[in-house]
Design an enzyme around this catalytic site. Structure first.
Site, short mmCIF file in Angstrom:
data_model
loop_
_atom_site.label_atom_id
_atom_site.label_comp_id
_atom_site.label_asym_id
_atom_site.label_seq_id
_atom_site.Cartn_x
_atom_site.Cartn_y
_atom_site.Cartn_z
N GLY A 237 0.75 -1.24 0.00
CA GLY A 237 0.00 0.00 0.00
C GLY A 237 0.77 1.29 0.00
O GLY A 237 0.19 2.35 -0.22
N GLU A 272 3.70 -6.77 1.90
CA GLU A 272 3.38 -7.16 0.52
C GLU A 272 3.40 -5.94 -0.41
O GLU A 272 2.41 -5.61 -1.05
CB GLU A 272 1.98 -7.79 0.47
CG GLU A 272 1.78 -8.96 1.41
CD GLU A 272 0.30 -9.32 1.60
OE1 GLU A 272 -0.58 -8.60 1.08
OE2 GLU A 272 0.04 -10.33 2.27
N PRO A 273 4.52 -5.25 -0.52
CA PRO A 273 4.55 -4.06 -1.37
C PRO A 273 4.60 -4.41 -2.86
O PRO A 273 5.26 -5.36 -3.26
CB PRO A 273 5.85 -3.36 -0.95
CG PRO A 273 6.73 -4.46 -0.46
CD PRO A 273 5.83 -5.53 0.10
N GLY A 274 3.87 -3.65 -3.64
CA GLY A 274 3.89 -3.84 -5.09
C GLY A 274 4.32 -2.56 -5.77
O GLY A 274 5.44 -2.40 -6.25
N ARG A 311 -5.04 3.49 -15.93
CA ARG A 311 -5.14 4.22 -14.67
C ARG A 311 -5.76 5.62 -14.81
O ARG A 311 -6.60 6.00 -13.99
CB ARG A 311 -3.78 4.28 -13.96
CG ARG A 311 -3.17 2.89 -13.69
CD ARG A 311 -2.02 2.93 -12.72
NE ARG A 311 -2.48 3.21 -11.38
CZ ARG A 311 -2.41 4.37 -10.80
NH1 ARG A 311 -1.84 5.39 -11.41
NH2 ARG A 311 -2.89 4.55 -9.59
N TYR A 315 -9.12 5.73 -12.68
CA TYR A 315 -9.02 6.41 -11.38
C TYR A 315 -8.77 7.91 -11.52
O TYR A 315 -8.42 8.55 -10.54
CB TYR A 315 -7.86 5.84 -10.54
CG TYR A 315 -7.71 4.36 -10.54
CD1 TYR A 315 -8.65 3.54 -9.90
CD2 TYR A 315 -6.61 3.75 -11.14
CE1 TYR A 315 -8.48 2.17 -9.88
CE2 TYR A 315 -6.44 2.37 -11.12
CZ TYR A 315 -7.38 1.58 -10.49
OH TYR A 315 -7.22 0.23 -10.47
N CYS A 341 -11.72 4.23 -29.22
CA CYS A 341 -12.98 4.95 -29.45
C CYS A 341 -13.79 5.12 -28.18
O CYS A 341 -14.85 4.49 -27.99
CB CYS A 341 -13.79 4.20 -30.50
SG CYS A 341 -12.85 3.98 -32.00
N GLU A 342 -13.28 5.90 -27.27
CA GLU A 342 -13.96 6.21 -26.01
C GLU A 342 -13.51 7.61 -25.61
O GLU A 342 -12.31 7.90 -25.67
CB GLU A 342 -13.48 5.29 -24.87
CG GLU A 342 -13.74 3.84 -25.07
CD GLU A 342 -14.82 3.29 -24.14
OE1 GLU A 342 -15.38 4.06 -23.35
OE2 GLU A 342 -15.08 2.09 -24.26
#
Ligand code: LLP
Length: 412
Positions: A237, A272-274, A311, A315, A341-342
């Site tokens: 996190g 558990e870092p990512g 992302r 977000y 196409c968005e």
């Protein structure tokens, strides 16, 4: 690890333009040194406290990245059978794998037990009973932690906050003691720890310390109840600086503060870092296709899109965008958009950017985490190549997908 030298953007000692020419665009580029430095920052800061840094595979699961971390001695946090398969292929040690996730299937649990992973971070009583019966069938004992939900607000984007009472994750910390007690009647599982993970991209880590305090309180109770609980897993996190204005917490500051809280508890500490390991270590290279002006806006249309980096669309995340050739002088405010196409297909909106022209190359920064792993083939766009840099050398670690790859497994 990414810096300008004589007006050109480099990754370690490699000119990114050489990679863009050699591997094409869109292309993800990762720095070996940046990944290993971040992993070691965690590992070193724990000092002599018993610990295991379990890299969160979901952030970037490319084999070469996993293999590099396995060689460094990393553990791994997985959330699917597919991630387990990847870690084993990359040479990861099963005894250093923890399995998280709310919906482990019986087949995934069986694969994990057969592979001899270290621990299950279990998220419901139903899951625990499936682990128990599967372990019984295989004649093994499964070590488990309950992932508790400590009801702490991680203060991050609502989609990546996980530690509040109304989130689907974990088991309410208030009932965890009863669940551990009931689970004593299960013959093939053994309680080994308590885990929690309250969210991602956390810039002020005091909520993680608060959660750690609550979890340690629970562990004391469980030990007094006679359970052989010997580790605490505090999840991942820690956030990174996506914008110049972000104050990213230092990895070693965080671990030092954590040590202060846990030092005396005689537990093995897992984390558990990512993102904080691979995020800043990667960029997404893209080429400018067109410039276009509407009455209201200017657009820079590039060859990377929301299918390559979702992302910003998902977000409203900010990623810095830097031209590969440093430019003095003119800049403009533009939307940097892809070919999908968005209307939601943008990499940046209303961004001040150098006056780049069609053919110019750009680097979308901090794309090492949750970049390629969240890429899709939407609009039937082949997924981009991946490159790993080490010192003066670079190599392709994943070939760009072909049109044939797009229809692999399909029939008419
Ligand atoms: N452990 C567990 C149980 C997790 O659910 C996660 C992330 C991690 C560790 C690693 O967290 P990190 O250190 O990377 O923050 N796609 C989103 C991020 C989703 C994170 C999900 N869980 C994004 O692009 O921001």
């Amino acid at each position: 690890m990414f810096h300008y030298k004589d007006g050109r953007l480099f990754c370690e000692k490699v000119d990114l333009e050489d990679i863009a020419e050699g591997a094409g665009t869109p292309c993800y580029v990762y720095s070996t040194q940046s990944i290993l430095d971040a992993w070691r920052a965690y590992d070193d800061a724990f000092g002599d406290l018993p610990h295991l840094v379990c890299y969160a595979v979901k952030a970037n699961s490319s084999l070469a990245v996993l293999a590099m971390l396995a060689r460094a001695g990393s553990g791994f946090d997985i959330v699917s059978g597919g991630e387990l398969f990847r870690v084993l292929k990359a040479g990861g040690d099963p005894a250093r794998i923890v399995f998280s996730g709310v919906g482990k299937t019986p087949a995934e649990i069986e694969l994990a037990l057969r592979s001899g992973i270290r621990n299950f971070n279990c998220e419901s009583e139903g899951e625990l009973s499936v682990i128990d019966s599967m372990a019984g069938r295989l004649g093994v004992t499964a070590r488990y932690s309950l992932r508790v939900n400590p009801d702490v607000d991680a203060v991050t984007h609502p989609y990546i906050s996980t530690g509040l009472r109304d989130h689907k994750f974990g088991i309410d910390i208030g009932v965890a003691r009863e669940v551990y007690a009931r689970a004593r009647s299960l013959r093939n599982v053994q309680a080994s720890g308590v885990s929690c993970h309250i969210g991602s991209q956390i810039l002020d880590y005091s909520p993680i310390l608060e959660a750690a305090g609550k979890v340690l309180g629970l562990i004391e109770t469980l030990q007094a109840d006679g359970l052989p609980v010997d580790h605490v897993d505090l999840g991942g996190g820690l956030g990174i600086a996506y914008e110049a204005a972000d104050q990213a917490p230092g990895i070693s500051d965080f671990i030092t503060d954590l040590r202060d809280r846990i030092g005396r508890a005689r537990l093995t500490v897992m984390i558990e870092p990512g993102r904080s390991i691979v995020g800043p270590a990667g960029v997404l290279l893209t080429r400018v296709l067109y410039r276009k002006k509407s009455p209201a806006k200017e657009f820079i249309i590039v060859d990377a899109a929301m299918n390559d980096l979702i992302r910003p669309a998902l977000y409203k995340a900010h990623h810095e965008i830097m031209p590969l050739r440093q430019r003095e002088g003119d800049s403009l405010i533009a939307d940097i958009v892809g070919p999908v196409c968005e209307t939601g297909d943008f990499l940046a909106r209303d961004r001040e950017i150098a006056d780049v022209k069609p053919g110019d190359l750009l680097a979308v920064c901090s794309a090492g985490a949750y970049g390629f792993v969240q890429a899709s083939n939407y609009n039937s766009r082949p997924r981009g190549a991946e490159v790993l840099v080490e010192g003066v050398a670079w190599r392709l670690i994943r070939a760009r997908e072909t049109y044939e790859d797009l229809i692999n497994g399909e029939t008419v």
